[in-house]
Scaffold this active site. Structure first.
Site, PDB file in Angstrom:
ATOM      1  N   SER A  28     -16.323 -54.160  24.832  1.00 32.75           N
ATOM      2  CA  SER A  28     -17.081 -53.134  24.148  1.00 32.75           C
ATOM      3  C   SER A  28     -16.371 -51.790  24.056  1.00 32.75           C
ATOM      4  CB  SER A  28     -18.422 -52.925  24.864  1.00 32.75           C
ATOM      5  OG  SER A  28     -18.198 -52.421  26.181  1.00 32.75           O
ATOM      6  N   LYS A  60     -15.122 -43.184  25.864  1.00 31.00           N
ATOM      7  CA  LYS A  60     -16.088 -44.153  25.356  1.00 31.00           C
ATOM      8  C   LYS A  60     -17.479 -43.513  25.427  1.00 31.00           C
ATOM      9  CE  LYS A  60     -17.628 -48.917  26.328  1.00 31.00           C
ATOM     10  NZ  LYS A  60     -17.384 -50.110  27.185  1.00 31.00           N
ATOM     11  N   SER A  87     -14.677 -55.696  29.017  1.00 31.58           N
ATOM     12  CA  SER A  87     -14.810 -54.702  27.948  1.00 31.58           C
ATOM     13  C   SER A  87     -13.671 -53.696  27.846  1.00 31.58           C
ATOM     14  CB  SER A  87     -16.132 -53.935  28.090  1.00 31.58           C
ATOM     15  OG  SER A  87     -17.205 -54.742  27.695  1.00 31.58           O
TER      16      SER A  87
END
Lengths: 475, 65
Positions: A149, A74, A173
C-alpha cells in the site's frame, strides 16, 4: 540523484536546499498529474523547511546527512496542521494536531517535507477509483499498478519526485511497491521504528520503514527513523547502530539461505524473476558468501495466518465507522471489512497460534544462516485493470514470513521483466540486524547496473505535455 | 470445502453490519467469502488437545526474540 549524492553536494554547498526543493516541486507539478503519487503537496512547508536548512548549512553545516533532503510521507503518517487522509473519504478533512513520531524525527534531522503520498485506502486491498483521489500509477508504465500500500512513496521515489520517503508495512506494503516500482524498501524489525501517530491497519503486524532509490539511502533514512518510543507500546528498547557502517564491507563468509521452494513450488515465478534470483545468488557466491538451500513451511501457511490476523485486527480498527459511515468507504475496502466480520474469535486465535509456530520455525532457520533470499513478487506489476476485487486473497505472498515474524526484510531491484517493468528479490535478516541486510543489498546494487536505469517518465523533465510514457530500456 | 455459512446464513451475518446491501452485493461478497474460507481452512486443527499449547505470546516476549 540519490540522497547520498545530494547530501554530499549540500554539505559542500554545491547545491542549495531551496533550489533542490524548488526543482522537486517543479517536477511534481509536471509529472504528478499523470502519476497521482501525491494526495497533498505542501510547497509552502517545503520552502520554509528548505530555507531553514539553507541558513543552517551556511551557518554551521548540515546537522545530519538528511539536512536539506526533500522527502514525503505516506498519507497514514500524521502531520501536524497538514491533512492526513489515509486516502479515504472518512478522513478527507482530518488535520492532525501532532506529528507521528517518525515524522518528527525526520523533520528534526533537517529534511524538507514536500507533502503526503498516496496509499491504498487505509493501507488495505487494491487500487480504487471511487475514492476522493485516484490511485498512484507505476512510473515505468502508467497503465500498471504500483502494488501497495505504500504506492505513492514507491512511485514518487522511482519518478524522482522525492529522494526518499516513509512507508508502512503490515503484509508487504513497503516491500511489494518497492519491487513493483524498482526502488529499495526496508521493513525494519518489529519495534525498530515507532508507529505512534501512524493510522493503524493491524496492531500486531504494523511496521514503519524507509523507501528510497538505494540501500545506502535507506540506511540514511532509517538512521533518523529508528529508536525507542514510549508512545508506541511495541517499540523496542534496542540501541540504534550505525546502519551505514557495513555498507561496502565484504560478504565473505556470510551465510545466505535460499528458500527455493517458495518460488519454485509454492508460488512459481516468472522466468525473469527466477533469473534475478539466480543472478543475485551468483553475485553473492562470487564475493565469498556461503549459499545453501533452506526449507520453511509452505508460503501459504504464512500468508493464511497473516490474512486472518490483518483482517481481524483491521475490523477492530474500523468497526465503529463500518456501523456509522459505511458509505464513505470505497467498494474494495468496504467489501473486505464486511467479509472480515465473518471471521470468528477462534479463527483469530488459531491464526495467532500458527503464527507462533511459524515464528519459532523462522528463528530456528536463522540460527544457521545470516540472510534468507527469496523472490519479492512472482512477476512484474500487473495492469491496473487486471486487479481483481479479491486481490490479495487469491494467492500466497512472499512478504508474509517476515510480516508474521517481525524479522527485518527488504527488497532490491533485480532486473526487468518481459513487459519492461522492474522485478526484485527479497532479503530477510535476523532481528535488529538491518545493517547486515543493507550490506547485502548494497552489494547487489553495486554489482548490477539496475540503479542506473530510471523510468523514461523520470528522465529529463519534458518542457510541456504530453508526458512520455515509453517503456523502460534496461541497459 | 463446505463453507461454514450457506449463502442465506451468510446474508444474515453480513446484514448485521447495518450496511445496506442488495442481493447482487451479497452474491458478490459470497464469492469473496469462499476465498476467506480457504484461508481459514489452512489454520484449522484436528483437535485442541495435545502438545500444541495455545500460546499467543511466548514467555520471552514479543514476536522477534
Amino acid at each position: 540523484m540519490t540522497i547520498a549524492e545530494a547530501s554530499r553536494k549540500l554539505a559542500e554547498r554545491k547545491i542549495s536546499p531551496v533550489e533542490l526543493a524548488k526543482a522537486h516541486l517543479e517536477r511534481i507539478d509536471q509529472l504528478d498529474p499523470a502519476l497521482s503519487a501525491f494526495v497533498t503537496v505542501t510547497p509552502e512547508r517545503a520552502l520554509a523547511d528548505a530555507r531553514e536548512s539553507e541558513e543552517r548549512i551556511m551557518r554551521s553545516g548540515p546537522k545530519t546527512p538528511l539536512d536539506g533532503i526533500p522527502i514525503a510521507h505516506k498519507d497514514v503518517f500524521c502531520t501536524a496542521g497538514i491533512r492526513t487522509t489515509a486516502h479515504s473519504r472518512l478522513l478527507q478533512d482530518n488535520i492532525p494536531q501532532a506529528d507521528a513520531t517518525v515524522v518528527t524525527k525526520l523533520a528534526s534531522a533537517g529534511t524538507v517535507m514536500l507533502g503526503k503520498l498516496a496509499t491504498l485506502e487505509f493501507a488495505l486491498t487494491g487500487p480504487s477509483f471511487d475514492l476522493p483521489w485516484p490511485p498512484a500509477r507505476n512510473p515505468w508504465n502508467l497503465d500498471h499498478f504500483t502494488s501497495g500500500s505504500s504506492s505513492g512513496t514507491a512511485a514518487a521515489v522511482a519518478a524522482g519526485l522525492v529522494l526518499g520517503g516513509t512507508g508502512s508495512d503490515t503484509g508487504g506494503s513497503i516491500r511489494g511497491p518497492a519491487a513493483a516500482c524498482g526502488v529499495t524498501g526496508l521493513k525494519p524489525t518489529y519495534g525498530r521504528c515507532s508507529r505512534a501517530g501512524v493510522i493503524p491497519l493491524a496492531h500486531t503486524l504494523d511496521h514503519t520503514g524507509p523507501m528510497a532509490w538505494t540501500a545506502a539511502d535507506c540506511a540514511l533514512l532509517l538512521q533518523q527513523m529508528a529508536g525507542f518510543d514510549p508512545d508506541d507500546p511495541a517499540s523496542a528498547r534496542e540501541s540504534v547502530p550505525d546502519f551505514s557502517a557495513e555498507l561496502g564491507r565484504s560478504v565473505r563468509g556470510l551465510r545466505i539461505g535460499v528458500v527455493r521452494h517458495f518460488h519454485e513450488v509454492d508460488k512459481p515465478v516468472a522466468p525473469a524473476v527466477a533469473k534475478g534470483i539466480e543472478t543475485s545468488i551468483e553475485i553473492l557466491r562470487s564475493q565469498g558468501a556461503l549459499i545453501r538451500d533452506v526449507t520453511l513451511s509452505p508460503l501459504k501457511a504464512y500468508s493464511a495466518a497473516n490474512r486472518v490476523i490483518v483482517h481481524s485486527e483491521a475490523l477492530a480498527v474500523h468497526e465503529h465507522w463500518m456501523r456509522t459511515r459505511p458509505g464513505d468507504y470505497g467498494r474494495r475496502l468496504r467489501n473486505r471489512l464486511l467479509l472480515a466480520s465473518t471471521l470468528t474469535a477462534a479463527d483469530y486465535i488459531q491464526a495467532q497460534r500458527r503464527r507462533r509456530e511459524l515464528c519459532r520455525e523462522m528463528a530456528a532457520a536463522m540460527t544457521d544462516v545470516d540472510i534468507l533470499l527469496t523472490a519479492a513478487a512472482a512477476d512484474e506489476a500487473p495492469l491496473m485493470t487486471d486487479i481483481s476485487l479479491w486481490d490479495g486473497l487469491l494467492s500466497a505472498n512472499f512478504s508474509s514470513p517476515w510480516s508474521q515474524s517481525g524479522y527485518p526484510a527488504m527488497t532490491v531491484c533485480s532486473g526487468f521483466g518481459e513487459s519492461g517493468l522492474p522485478i526484485g528479490v527479497q532479503l530477510g535478516g535476523r532481528p535488529f540486524a538491518e545493517a547486515t541486510l543493507l550490506r547485502v543489498a548494497h552489494i547487489l546494487e553495486s554489482e548490477t547496473h539496475w540503479r542506473n536505469v530510471r523510468p523514461a517518465l523520470a528522465n529529463p523533465v519534458p518542457a510541456a505535455p504530453p508526458l512520455p510514457v515509453a517503456p523502460p530500456r534496461p541497459l | 470445502m463446505q463453507e461454514r455459512l450457506s449463502r442465506d446464513e451468510f446474508a444474515v451475518v453480513i446484514r448485521r453490519s447495518g450496511v445496506a446491501l442488495t442481493s447482487e452485493d451479497i452474491d458478490e461478497l459470497y464469492q469473496g467469502y469462499g476465498l476467506f474460507e480457504e484461508v481459514v481452512k489452512e489454520l484449522q486443527r484436528p483437535t485442541a488437545i495435545g502438545t500444541d499449547q495455545a500460546v499467543l505470546f511466548a514467555a520471552e516476549g514479543g514476536q522477534c526474540r
